[in-house]
Design an enzyme around this catalytic site. Structure first.
Site, PDB file in Angstrom:
ATOM      1  N   GLU A 131      -9.588 -11.179  -7.423  1.00  0.00           N
ATOM      2  CA  GLU A 131      -8.674 -10.042  -7.254  1.00  0.00           C
ATOM      3  C   GLU A 131      -7.485 -10.153  -8.202  1.00  0.00           C
ATOM      4  O   GLU A 131      -6.997  -9.134  -8.701  1.00  0.00           O
ATOM      5  CB  GLU A 131      -8.210  -9.964  -5.791  1.00  0.00           C
ATOM      6  CG  GLU A 131      -9.334  -9.579  -4.835  1.00  0.00           C
ATOM      7  CD  GLU A 131      -8.902  -9.437  -3.394  1.00  0.00           C
ATOM      8  OE1 GLU A 131      -9.771  -9.135  -2.549  1.00  0.00           O
ATOM      9  OE2 GLU A 131      -7.698  -9.611  -3.082  1.00  0.00           O
ATOM     10  N   ASN A 146      -2.150   0.242   6.676  1.00  0.00           N
ATOM     11  CA  ASN A 146      -1.627  -0.995   7.274  1.00  0.00           C
ATOM     12  C   ASN A 146      -0.713  -1.765   6.324  1.00  0.00           C
ATOM     13  O   ASN A 146      -0.580  -2.982   6.417  1.00  0.00           O
ATOM     14  CB  ASN A 146      -2.775  -1.858   7.821  1.00  0.00           C
ATOM     15  CG  ASN A 146      -3.716  -2.340   6.740  1.00  0.00           C
ATOM     16  OD1 ASN A 146      -3.601  -1.953   5.581  1.00  0.00           O
ATOM     17  ND2 ASN A 146      -4.649  -3.194   7.105  1.00  0.00           N
ATOM     18  N   HIS A 194      -2.240  -5.434   1.639  1.00  0.00           N
ATOM     19  CA  HIS A 194      -3.533  -6.111   1.496  1.00  0.00           C
ATOM     20  C   HIS A 194      -3.261  -7.522   1.000  1.00  0.00           C
ATOM     21  O   HIS A 194      -2.350  -7.735   0.192  1.00  0.00           O
ATOM     22  CB  HIS A 194      -4.429  -5.395   0.467  1.00  0.00           C
ATOM     23  CG  HIS A 194      -5.592  -6.241   0.025  1.00  0.00           C
ATOM     24  ND1 HIS A 194      -6.750  -6.328   0.744  1.00  0.00           N
ATOM     25  CD2 HIS A 194      -5.741  -7.087  -1.032  1.00  0.00           C
ATOM     26  CE1 HIS A 194      -7.576  -7.179   0.136  1.00  0.00           C
ATOM     27  NE2 HIS A 194      -6.986  -7.653  -0.950  1.00  0.00           N
ATOM     28  N   TYR A 203     -12.426  -2.227  -3.863  1.00  0.00           N
ATOM     29  CA  TYR A 203     -12.948  -2.335  -2.500  1.00  0.00           C
ATOM     30  C   TYR A 203     -14.476  -2.234  -2.452  1.00  0.00           C
ATOM     31  O   TYR A 203     -15.031  -1.894  -1.403  1.00  0.00           O
ATOM     32  CB  TYR A 203     -12.309  -1.273  -1.610  1.00  0.00           C
ATOM     33  CG  TYR A 203     -10.915  -1.634  -1.125  1.00  0.00           C
ATOM     34  CD1 TYR A 203     -10.706  -2.757  -0.312  1.00  0.00           C
ATOM     35  CD2 TYR A 203      -9.815  -0.854  -1.452  1.00  0.00           C
ATOM     36  CE1 TYR A 203      -9.440  -3.087   0.147  1.00  0.00           C
ATOM     37  CE2 TYR A 203      -8.540  -1.187  -0.992  1.00  0.00           C
ATOM     38  CZ  TYR A 203      -8.364  -2.304  -0.183  1.00  0.00           C
ATOM     39  OH  TYR A 203      -7.107  -2.626   0.274  1.00  0.00           O
ATOM     40  N   LYS A 214       0.817  -1.218   0.000  1.00  0.00           N
ATOM     41  CA  LYS A 214       0.000   0.000   0.000  1.00  0.00           C
ATOM     42  C   LYS A 214       0.855   1.275   0.000  1.00  0.00           C
ATOM     43  O   LYS A 214       2.060   1.232   0.262  1.00  0.00           O
ATOM     44  CB  LYS A 214      -0.936  -0.032   1.212  1.00  0.00           C
ATOM     45  CG  LYS A 214      -1.955  -1.192   1.150  1.00  0.00           C
ATOM     46  CD  LYS A 214      -2.961  -1.098   2.289  1.00  0.00           C
ATOM     47  CE  LYS A 214      -3.965  -2.241   2.197  1.00  0.00           C
ATOM     48  NZ  LYS A 214      -5.015  -2.113   3.240  1.00  0.00           N
TER      49      LYS A 214
END
Ligand code: CMP
Length: 139
Positions: free
Chosen positions: A127, A113, A116, A50, A10
């Site tokens: 995905e 965070n 993913h 998302y 990320k």
């Protein structure tokens, strides 16, 4: 069984130049990078990726965060890749993440965070297709 999963490094992690350190964690756990691309997500892409979280209170901030800088999207392959990847990442909230996990060591917050990872084999397939064609995955 040998599986594939979709991993995203990320923007908080690419910003801090942690791509290599994060990939090393996956490789050390026996996962293999079989596809990889550094990209700037568009707002439409982040929203679509998302979409399952569209009704959640954190959705708009999450989309903003995911387009705040480059991400590295990767397909990881290995024995039980979905579960193994999640083990190496640690809990979504770094405050709850086990010692030695990526999120414990690198994440800034529950939103920023660092990584993913797909949460099931079925979601992994979807995905992976979202970002890669079959020709781009070289096992
Ligand atoms: P990820 O595994 O990419 O899936 C959804 C993301 O939403 C999650 O990691 C976090 O980055 C972000 N997020 C922000 N707030 C929350 C929250 N309260 N619960 C779960 N995910 C959150």
């Amino acid at each position: 069984a040998t599986e594939r999963t979709l991993s995203i490094i990320k923007p908080d992690a690419t910003r801090r130049n942690l791509t290599g350190k994060i990939v090393a964690r996956f490789e050390e756990a026996g996962l293999r990078v079989v596809a990889s691309r550094r990209i700037q997500l568009s707002e439409a892409q982040a929203k679509a990726f998302y979409a399952v979280h569209a009704e959640r209170p954190f959705y708009n901030d999450l989309v903003k965060f995911m387009i705040s800088g480059p991400v590295v999207v990767q397909v990881l392959e290995g024995e039980n890749a979905v579960a193994k990847n999640r083990e190496v990442m640690g809990a979504t909230n770094p405050a709850n993440a086990a010692a030695g996990t990526i999120r414990k060591d690198f994440a800034e917050s529950i939103e920023a965070n660092s990584v993913h990872g797909s949460d099931s084999a079925e979601n992994a397939a979807n995905e992976i297709k979202f970002f890669f064609s079959d020709l781009e995955i070289v096992g």
